[in-house]
Design an enzyme around this catalytic site. Structure first.
Site, PDB file in Angstrom:
ATOM      1  N   TYR A  70       1.003  -0.880  -0.006  1.00 25.80           N
ATOM      2  CA  TYR A  70       0.286  -0.132  -0.319  1.00 25.80           C
ATOM      3  C   TYR A  70       0.867   0.802  -0.182  1.00 25.80           C
ATOM      4  O   TYR A  70       2.015   1.182   0.165  1.00 25.80           O
ATOM      5  CB  TYR A  70      -0.854   0.238   0.977  1.00 25.80           C
ATOM      6  CG  TYR A  70      -1.856  -1.036   1.234  1.00 25.80           C
ATOM      7  CD1 TYR A  70      -3.160  -1.383   0.354  1.00 25.80           C
ATOM      8  CD2 TYR A  70      -1.659  -2.015   2.128  1.00 25.80           C
ATOM      9  CE1 TYR A  70      -3.713  -1.872   0.743  1.00 25.80           C
ATOM     10  CE2 TYR A  70      -2.772  -3.385   3.011  1.00 25.80           C
ATOM     11  CZ  TYR A  70      -3.727  -2.866   1.994  1.00 25.80           C
ATOM     12  OH  TYR A  70      -4.619  -4.449   1.465  1.00 25.80           O
ATOM     13  N   PHE A  81      -2.093  -7.222   1.566  1.00 26.30           N
ATOM     14  CA  PHE A  81      -2.956  -6.996   1.945  1.00 26.30           C
ATOM     15  C   PHE A  81      -3.240  -6.468   3.844  1.00 26.30           C
ATOM     16  O   PHE A  81      -4.585  -6.146   3.795  1.00 26.30           O
ATOM     17  CB  PHE A  81      -4.004  -7.986   1.823  1.00 26.30           C
ATOM     18  CG  PHE A  81      -4.136  -8.816   0.284  1.00 26.30           C
ATOM     19  CD1 PHE A  81      -4.782  -7.890  -0.823  1.00 26.30           C
ATOM     20  CD2 PHE A  81      -3.637  -9.936  -0.195  1.00 26.30           C
ATOM     21  CE1 PHE A  81      -4.866  -8.048  -2.059  1.00 26.30           C
ATOM     22  CE2 PHE A  81      -3.842 -10.105  -1.893  1.00 26.30           C
ATOM     23  CZ  PHE A  81      -4.968  -9.423  -2.552  1.00 26.30           C
ATOM     24  N   HIS A 190      -9.116 -11.313  -8.517  1.00 27.02           N
ATOM     25  CA  HIS A 190      -8.738  -9.946  -7.471  1.00 27.02           C
ATOM     26  C   HIS A 190     -10.050  -9.737  -6.643  1.00 27.02           C
ATOM     27  O   HIS A 190     -10.433  -8.993  -7.300  1.00 27.02           O
ATOM     28  CB  HIS A 190      -8.002  -8.825  -8.318  1.00 27.02           C
ATOM     29  CG  HIS A 190      -6.992  -8.196  -6.852  1.00 27.02           C
ATOM     30  ND1 HIS A 190      -7.446  -7.623  -6.496  1.00 27.02           N
ATOM     31  CD2 HIS A 190      -5.694  -8.253  -6.619  1.00 27.02           C
ATOM     32  CE1 HIS A 190      -6.526  -7.209  -6.029  1.00 27.02           C
ATOM     33  NE2 HIS A 190      -5.874  -7.732  -5.745  1.00 27.02           N
TER      34      HIS A 190
END
Length: 227
Positions: A70, A81, A190
């Site tokens: 991120y 994640f 995804h």
């Protein structure tokens, strides 16, 4: 000249030590040094190898492959994640939690920290381990893919009965690195809202399928419950 040993879990260093000596890794280090002079880089240096440090080589049961960390403040913690509280779960992670609930019945977790999965033996591996702040994909094709591909190859070659969970086309592209006769490969769309809502992620049952396979091969299943 003596090479400085990288700060990575000992079991992984023993498996990947040759990678640290290759030209691409020296070039990658030089790139990161220059990047840090000009930009904020995520995750923090101590968290770059968090996936490896939290899930030692001999403990790996499953592998979930992400793309890169991120890129917004306080999000990246070195596990794909995953985000550290109090950062709210991003949309893809919210969808993962929805599928977890639908698949195994667990209540939606109160935060987005996936460290518990990592300690259960789930290697939460981004293909690229760093990123420039607010610039998604900025560290792709700089050498990290060579390193993480070597990671996947080593797991495939040296272990048996792993579960590789590949969500999205980027992750599915890693299939040629995996011996599909020795391991279970689970694929799905995804979990990003852009793809999950079109079908192919919800209902994939990756979590239950992984545990069925592990149990059938005499391996203690993963406790996917994050609460």
């Amino acid at each position: 000249m003596e090479t400085v040993k990288p700060k990575i879990d000992e079991s992984w260093y023993n498996v990947l030590k040759d990678e640290f000596q290759k030209p691409y890794f020296s070039e990658l280090k030089e790139f990161l040094v220059e990047e840090k002079k000009k930009y904020v880089i995520y995750p923090a240096g101590s968290k770059i190898f968090a996936a490896y440090d939290t899930t030692p080589f001999d403990k790996v049961k499953a592998v979930i492959i992400g793309q890169d960390p991120y890129h917004e403040p306080y999000q990246a913690n070195g596990l794909c994640f995953s985000v550290t509280p109090p950062v709210p779960p991003p949309p893809s992670l919210i969808n993962i939690f929805k599928e977890l609930h639908d698949d195994l019945g667990y209540s939606i977790p109160s935060n987005g920290d996936l460290t518990k999965w990592a300690k259960e033996g789930v290697l939460l591996l981004n293909a690229v381990l760093t990123v420039r702040a607010n610039c998604a994909g900025s560290h792709r094709d700089k050498g990290w893919e060579n390193f993480t591909n070597a990671t996947i190859k080593a797991l495939s070659a040296q272990k048996e009965h792993l579960v590789f969970i590949l969500w999205g086309n980027y992750a599915k592209a890693k299939i040629p690195l995996i011996d599909c006769f020795k391991h279970l490969v689970l694929t799905a769309a995804h979990p990003s809202p852009l793809t999950a809502n079109r079908g192919g992620f919800f209902g994939c049952k990756s979590f239950s399928k992984a545990n069925i396979y592990l149990t059938e091969n005499g391996i203690t299943p993963i406790n996917w419950n994050l609460n």
